[in-house]
Design an enzyme around this catalytic site. Structure first.
Site, short mmCIF file in Angstrom:
data_model
loop_
_atom_site.label_atom_id
_atom_site.label_comp_id
_atom_site.label_asym_id
_atom_site.label_seq_id
_atom_site.Cartn_x
_atom_site.Cartn_y
_atom_site.Cartn_z
CE LYS A 1 -4.39 -1.87 1.45
NZ LYS A 1 -5.50 -1.92 2.43
NE ARG B 1 -7.37 -8.79 0.58
CZ ARG B 1 -7.03 -8.06 -0.48
NH1 ARG B 1 -6.04 -7.18 -0.39
NH2 ARG B 1 -7.67 -8.21 -1.63
#
Length: 302
Positions: free
Chosen positions: A225, A265
Site C-alpha cells: 500500500k 492479507r
C-alpha cells in the site's frame, strides 16, 4: 491473556496456531498492485494454488478494484470474473475468501465454495449483504470504511485516528451483530489506505491492541500500500512501484503477527509466510521463558 494468545478464533474457519496468511488473487485488469496479471480464469486459479504452495492459509478472490477512483464493474462482470475462480480453487480444497461489496456475488461465491466474506465496506455498500451473511452463517470481515473514493479524495480527516476508527468500527460491528451475524464469526479490519493518509496507517499499526480491544480477531491488509511507498521513498521522495514493496510488507506482517493479528492479507506470500512463522516461534520462546523461572543472579552481578 498475553497479546500473543489473543488473536482469537473464527468460527467456520480452520484454527491456525499463529497469524494466518491470506493470499490475494485479483481477477481484475486494474488493481493498483498487479492488475491484469491474473485476469484469465485458469491463470488466476493457478496463481491461487501457487500462493497456497508458498504458504498461504487461505486465498482472497476479488473481481473489483477498490483503489481510489476505480470505476465499479457491473454485477454480471464481477460474477463472470469471480465465480469460476472460486469454483476452481474450491475443487482443489483451498480455503477461500471472497472479496466483494455485493451480496449477490458473495452469495454465489459461497455456493461455489467460498467460506468467508471479505467486504471492504463492512456491509454498507449493499444493504442486502449483512442479512445474506447472517442467513448463510458464514464469517464476515468488517472493514473500517467511509465511502467510495472518487479521484484522489481520501476523506481522511481525523482528530484521533485510532479512537475514531475504533469507535466507527465498534458501531458497525454492533449493527452487524444486531442483524444476526454471530459474534464468533466477525473479523475486524482497520482499512489501511481507505480514507487514510500514510501517517494514519502507521499510527493504526502502532496501536493494533486498541483494535483488538473490540473483542474480535483482527485482519491487517497492508500489502504494497501507499504508506509503505512513502516509508521507502528515495531522497527525491519518489516511492518504489507497488511490486517493490514486498519486503516492507513482510516486515509489517511480522509486526502484526507479533501484536496478535489474526491474519495478514498479502500479494506475495512466501516472505510473509516466513515472517509470521518466525514471529510465532519467538512468541513461543517468550511464553516458555515466562513459565520457567530463570537462573538466580548472585548479588552484585548483572
Amino acid at each position: 491473556m498475553s497479546k500473543h494468545s489473543g488473536r482469537g478464533r473464527v468460527a467456520g474457519l480452520p484454527a491456525w496456531d499463529r497469524c494466518a496468511v491470506m493470499g490475494v488473487v485479483n481477477v481484475t485488469p486494474d488493481s493498483f498492485s498487479d492488475g491484469g496479471r491474473w485476469f484469465d480464469t485458469s491463470t488466476a486459479v493457478k496463481h491461487g494454488l501457487d500462493l497456497v504452495a508458498q504458504g498461504a492459509d487461505l486465498v482472497d478472490v476479488g473481481g473489483e478494484s477498490t483503489r481510489p477512483g476505480a470505476t465499479r464493474v457491473d454485477e454480471a462482470e464481477e460474477l463472470r470474473r469471480v465465480i469460476p475462480v472460486v469454483r476452481g480453487l474450491a475443487s482443489e480444497g483451498v480455503t477461500i475468501s471472497v472479496d466483494t461489496m455485493r451480496a449477490s456475488v458473495a452469495e454465489q461465491a459461497l455456493a461455489a465454495g467460498a467460506v468467508l466474506v471479505n467486504d471492504v465496506s463492512g456491509g454498507l455498500a449493499d444493504p442486502a449483504m449483512v442479512p445474506m451473511v447472517a442467513d448463510a452463517g458464514v464469517p464476515f470481515v468488517v472493514m473500517h470504511w467511509r465511502g467510495f473514493l472518487r479521484g484522489d479524495t481520501v476523506r481522511g480527516v481525523y482528530d484521533d485516528v485510532v479512537t475514531e476508527v475504533v469507535d466507527e468500527l465498534r458501531a458497525r460491528v454492533e449493527a452487524v451483530l444486531e442483524a444476526g451475524v454471530a459474534a464468533d464469526r466477525i473479523v475486524v479490519d482497520p482499512g489501511l489506505g481507505f480514507s487514510k493518509e500514510s501517517e494514519h496507517d502507521l499510527t493504526l499499526l502502532a496501536h493494533l491492541d486498541r483494535l483488538q480491544g473490540l473483542g474480535h480477531p483482527v485482519l491487517v491488509a497492508a500489502s504494497r500500500k501507499r504508506f509503505l511507498g512513502r516509508v521507502l521513498a528515495g531522497p527525491d521522495g519518489t516511492p518504489p512501484p507497488a511490486r517493490e514493496r514486498d519486503a516492507a510488507t513482510a516486515a509489517v506482517s511480522a509486526l502484526a503477527a507479533h501484536a496478535g493479528a489474526w491474519a495478514v492479507r498479502v500479494h506475495e506470500v512466501r516472505a510473509t509466510a516466513d515472517a509470521v512463522r518466525v514471529a510465532h516461534a519467538v512468541a513461543q520462546r517468550r511464553t516458555a521463558d515466562e513459565r520457567t523461572p530463570g537462573p538466580h543472579c548472585p548479588e552484585g552481578t548483572r
